[in-house]
Design a protein around this motif. Structure first.
Motif, PDB file in Angstrom:
ATOM      1  N   ARG A  38       0.872  -1.180   0.000  1.00 14.96           N
ATOM      2  CA  ARG A  38       0.000   0.000   0.000  1.00 14.96           C
ATOM      3  C   ARG A  38       0.904   1.223   0.000  1.00 14.96           C
ATOM      4  O   ARG A  38       1.880   1.285   0.752  1.00 14.96           O
ATOM      5  N   GLY A  40       1.356   5.317   0.554  1.00 17.90           N
ATOM      6  CA  GLY A  40       0.767   6.510   1.152  1.00 17.90           C
ATOM      7  C   GLY A  40       1.774   7.639   1.210  1.00 17.90           C
ATOM      8  O   GLY A  40       2.814   7.586   0.551  1.00 17.90           O
ATOM      9  N   ARG A  42       3.902  10.638   3.670  1.00 17.10           N
ATOM     10  CA  ARG A  42       4.452  10.930   4.997  1.00 17.10           C
ATOM     11  C   ARG A  42       4.862  12.394   5.003  1.00 17.10           C
ATOM     12  O   ARG A  42       5.575  12.850   4.119  1.00 17.10           O
ATOM     13  N   GLU A  44       6.575  15.462   7.376  1.00 20.65           N
ATOM     14  CA  GLU A  44       7.273  15.877   8.597  1.00 20.65           C
ATOM     15  C   GLU A  44       6.977  17.353   8.795  1.00 20.65           C
ATOM     16  O   GLU A  44       7.354  18.188   7.963  1.00 20.65           O
ATOM     17  N   GLU A  46       7.474  20.632  11.072  1.00 21.91           N
ATOM     18  CA  GLU A  46       8.263  21.252  12.140  1.00 21.91           C
ATOM     19  C   GLU A  46       7.494  22.427  12.716  1.00 21.91           C
ATOM     20  O   GLU A  46       7.001  23.286  11.975  1.00 21.91           O
TER      21      GLU A  46
ATOM     22  N   ASP B   7       9.689   4.161   4.912  1.00 27.05           N
ATOM     23  CA  ASP B   7       9.512   5.609   4.795  1.00 27.05           C
ATOM     24  C   ASP B   7      10.578   6.145   3.856  1.00 27.05           C
ATOM     25  O   ASP B   7      11.766   5.892   4.060  1.00 27.05           O
ATOM     26  N   MET B   9      12.049   9.611   2.217  1.00 28.43           N
ATOM     27  CA  MET B   9      12.055  11.076   2.278  1.00 28.43           C
ATOM     28  C   MET B   9      13.155  11.614   1.369  1.00 28.43           C
ATOM     29  O   MET B   9      14.190  10.959   1.168  1.00 28.43           O
ATOM     30  N   ILE B  22       3.045  23.439   1.021  1.00 27.35           N
ATOM     31  CA  ILE B  22       2.169  23.070   2.137  1.00 27.35           C
ATOM     32  C   ILE B  22       2.402  24.007   3.323  1.00 27.35           C
ATOM     33  O   ILE B  22       1.449  24.461   3.969  1.00 27.35           O
ATOM     34  N   ALA B  25       0.703  27.259   2.591  1.00 23.35           N
ATOM     35  CA  ALA B  25      -0.758  27.115   2.732  1.00 23.35           C
ATOM     36  C   ALA B  25      -1.145  27.053   4.205  1.00 23.35           C
ATOM     37  O   ALA B  25      -2.154  27.642   4.621  1.00 23.35           O
ATOM     38  N   ALA B  26      -0.330  26.371   5.010  1.00 24.00           N
ATOM     39  CA  ALA B  26      -0.604  26.288   6.450  1.00 24.00           C
ATOM     40  C   ALA B  26      -0.610  27.691   7.058  1.00 24.00           C
ATOM     41  O   ALA B  26      -1.488  28.034   7.851  1.00 24.00           O
ATOM     42  N   LEU B  35       6.952  25.753  11.063  1.00 17.57           N
ATOM     43  CA  LEU B  35       8.235  26.278  10.586  1.00 17.57           C
ATOM     44  C   LEU B  35       8.608  25.688   9.232  1.00 17.57           C
ATOM     45  O   LEU B  35       9.294  26.332   8.440  1.00 17.57           O
ATOM     46  N   GLY B  36       8.177  24.477   8.977  1.00 17.71           N
ATOM     47  CA  GLY B  36       8.523  23.853   7.708  1.00 17.71           C
ATOM     48  C   GLY B  36       7.822  22.518   7.574  1.00 17.71           C
ATOM     49  O   GLY B  36       7.392  21.932   8.574  1.00 17.71           O
ATOM     50  N   VAL B  37       7.691  22.067   6.333  1.00 19.32           N
ATOM     51  CA  VAL B  37       7.077  20.765   6.054  1.00 19.32           C
ATOM     52  C   VAL B  37       7.946  20.064   5.017  1.00 19.32           C
ATOM     53  O   VAL B  37       8.416  20.701   4.069  1.00 19.32           O
ATOM     54  N   ARG B  38       8.188  18.784   5.215  1.00 20.18           N
ATOM     55  CA  ARG B  38       8.846  17.957   4.191  1.00 20.18           C
ATOM     56  C   ARG B  38       7.858  16.851   3.823  1.00 20.18           C
ATOM     57  O   ARG B  38       7.243  16.242   4.696  1.00 20.18           O
ATOM     58  N   GLN B  39       7.701  16.622   2.527  1.00 16.94           N
ATOM     59  CA  GLN B  39       6.778  15.583   2.080  1.00 16.94           C
ATOM     60  C   GLN B  39       7.545  14.378   1.570  1.00 16.94           C
ATOM     61  O   GLN B  39       8.491  14.515   0.802  1.00 16.94           O
ATOM     62  N   GLY B  40       7.116  13.201   1.992  1.00 15.75           N
ATOM     63  CA  GLY B  40       7.735  11.982   1.504  1.00 15.75           C
ATOM     64  C   GLY B  40       6.688  10.917   1.254  1.00 15.75           C
ATOM     65  O   GLY B  40       5.493  11.209   1.187  1.00 15.75           O
ATOM     66  N   LYS B  41       7.156   9.693   1.105  1.00 13.14           N
ATOM     67  CA  LYS B  41       6.253   8.579   0.810  1.00 13.14           C
ATOM     68  C   LYS B  41       6.361   7.521   1.889  1.00 13.14           C
ATOM     69  O   LYS B  41       7.389   7.385   2.552  1.00 13.14           O
ATOM     70  N   ARG B  42       5.273   6.801   2.060  1.00 16.31           N
ATOM     71  CA  ARG B  42       5.231   5.713   3.033  1.00 16.31           C
ATOM     72  C   ARG B  42       4.670   4.484   2.325  1.00 16.31           C
ATOM     73  O   ARG B  42       3.622   4.556   1.664  1.00 16.31           O
ATOM     74  N   PHE B  43       5.376   3.381   2.438  1.00 17.88           N
ATOM     75  CA  PHE B  43       4.925   2.126   1.832  1.00 17.88           C
ATOM     76  C   PHE B  43       4.714   1.096   2.934  1.00 17.88           C
ATOM     77  O   PHE B  43       5.587   0.937   3.799  1.00 17.88           O
TER      78      PHE B  43
END
Lengths: 80, 80
Positions: A38, A40, A42, A44, A46, B7, B9, B22, B25-26, B35-43
């Motif tokens: 699956r 999805g 993730r 992070e 801060e 995970d 990143m 993001i 937008a927040a 303060l910051g966002v990092r986007q990654g993937k989760r399997f």
């Protein structure tokens, strides 16, 4: 400073063609013990300030508004 | 049956425009403490057999071949 992780996954009842494509590719590459995948997202996040309950509640609000489409996805939060 | 989470990143030195969008937008939505966002993937990878060291090693191999582009991404594994 706090780092909160938001995991966003498709709801169990929602078909995941990306995950299925990965499982098929895994089989072709010889990873026969893979039963399913699956996919999805993730995030992070801060934050200034501590990772207290108020911060978690704010990030849950943010996740619901911005990071997950709750019609088809569900999210979980945890501290990093 | 075992479920291993991978995970993925972007490496720290790689620019993450999705995460920045993001975070912006927040802020617009009133989440000023972000303060910051990092986007990654989760399997989520389901395997036949136990989540022993051999299984983790196989999934690490799969992640390196199929799930992460190690030029720009790094991955971590954990049991679900």
């Amino acid at each position: 400073m706090a780092r909160i992780v938001v995991d966003v996954m498709l709801r169990k009842e929602i078909h995941d063609p990306q995950g299925e494509a990965i499982a098929s590719a895994a089989h072709r590459l010889g990873f026969g013990q893979v039963l399913g995948v699956r996919q999805g997202k993730r995030f992070e996040v801060e934050l200034s300030g501590p990772a207290d309950e108020a911060a978690l509640a704010r990030v849950a609000e943010l996740a619901g508004e911005l990071l997950a489409n709750q019609v088809i996805e569900e999210f979980t939060l945890h501290e990093s």
